[in-house]
Design a protein around this motif. Structure first.
Motif, PDB file in Angstrom:
ATOM      1  N   LEU A  24      -3.009  10.899  -6.381  1.00  0.00           N
ATOM      2  CA  LEU A  24      -1.511  10.742  -5.854  1.00  0.00           C
ATOM      3  C   LEU A  24      -1.673  10.500  -4.140  1.00  0.00           C
ATOM      4  N   THR A  28      -0.188   7.069  -2.571  1.00  0.00           N
ATOM      5  CA  THR A  28       0.833   6.995  -1.746  1.00  0.00           C
ATOM      6  C   THR A  28       0.557   6.156  -0.509  1.00  0.00           C
ATOM      7  N   LEU A  31       0.530   2.567  -1.354  1.00  0.00           N
ATOM      8  CA  LEU A  31       1.955   2.079  -1.569  1.00  0.00           C
ATOM      9  C   LEU A  31       2.670   1.820  -0.075  1.00  0.00           C
ATOM     10  N   PHE A  32       2.508   2.807   0.753  1.00  0.00           N
ATOM     11  CA  PHE A  32       2.905   2.721   2.230  1.00  0.00           C
ATOM     12  C   PHE A  32       2.776   1.476   3.170  1.00  0.00           C
ATOM     13  N   THR A  40       5.558  -3.966  -3.261  1.00  0.00           N
ATOM     14  CA  THR A  40       6.090  -2.689  -3.242  1.00  0.00           C
ATOM     15  C   THR A  40       6.479  -2.536  -4.706  1.00  0.00           C
ATOM     16  N   ARG A  93       9.628   2.417  -2.380  1.00  0.00           N
ATOM     17  CA  ARG A  93       8.440   3.156  -2.265  1.00  0.00           C
ATOM     18  C   ARG A  93       8.761   4.586  -2.289  1.00  0.00           C
ATOM     19  N   ALA A  97       6.775   6.861  -4.898  1.00  0.00           N
ATOM     20  CA  ALA A  97       5.834   7.721  -4.618  1.00  0.00           C
ATOM     21  C   ALA A  97       6.436   9.113  -5.226  1.00  0.00           C
ATOM     22  N   ALA A 101       4.236  11.402  -8.190  1.00  0.00           N
ATOM     23  CA  ALA A 101       3.952  13.005  -8.005  1.00  0.00           C
ATOM     24  C   ALA A 101       4.561  13.433  -9.426  1.00  0.00           C
TER      25      ALA A 101
END
Length: 196
Positions: A24, A28, A31-32, A40, A93, A97, A101
């Motif tokens: 995770l 993340t 992803l950012f 994205t 995003r 995210a 999670a």
């Protein structure tokens, strides 16, 4: 019992909690770092595909529902400023995210996550007892569905008494309910001798 963990067993339930939490964090970070709307959006496609493969897509989407109004506010703000692309990227995003999670919490027992938090908090033991930090993290995760249910109950109670929309009053009511619940939990912990 109110919980974020899915009662439907999947292959992801067998993975160690530490591995899932590590993946995770990695997801993340990547992803950012992704530039542009297209990449994205592909980042959002991954947790959606996983939720579908696990057969949890219905519950997964339901957990993302509270993000709708937050995403709408972000998009409206960026639209008003004339910068829609950063707003779309921010919403993608956020959903990706939190969606990832949610998959971790849906497929991991709270006790397993608490054990990982306890292990991670060990270096901080000279400052704060690791058990307290692990308990705080577990309580935070445990209270998310409780607060969601409380918000839904307050919204329904308001709708039964008034034709007007509840609006910001719901935020205030949920905040007071959360503080009240936190006080009850603190009293219960104190009555049981607290936590090491």
């Amino acid at each position: 019992m109110l919980t974020l963990t899915s009662s439907r067993q999947t292959w992801a339930h067998d993975w160690p909690a530490g591995v899932k939490l590590g993946l995770l964090v990695l997801f993340t970070l990547i992803l950012f770092a992704l530039p542009g709307v297209t990449l994205t959006a592909l980042g959002l496609a991954l947790p959606l595909a996983l939720a579908t493969a696990l057969g949890l897509v219905g519950d997964w989407l339901r957990l993302l529902r509270p993000l709708l109004w937050v995403g709408a506010v972000i998009l409206a703000w960026h639209g008003f400023r004339g910068t829609p692309e950063p707003g779309v990227i921010a919403v993608l995003r956020m959903v990706a995210a939190l969606g990832a999670a949610n998959l971790v919490t849906m497929t991991t027992r709270l006790s397993d996550m608490q054990a990982v938090f306890l292990w991670l908090a060990r270096p901080l033991s000279p400052l704060v007892p690791p058990a307290r930090l692990a308990l705080a993290m577990a309580l935070m995760i445990r209270f998310l569905p409780v607060l969601s249910l409380r918000a839904e109950q307050l919204s329904q109670a308001w709708a039964a008494r008034s034709r007007r929309r509840i609006g910001w009053a719901l935020v205030f009511a949920v905040t007071l309910a959360a503080l009240d619940d936190a006080e009850h939990v603190a009293e219960a912990l104190r009555a049981r001798g607290g936590v090491g």
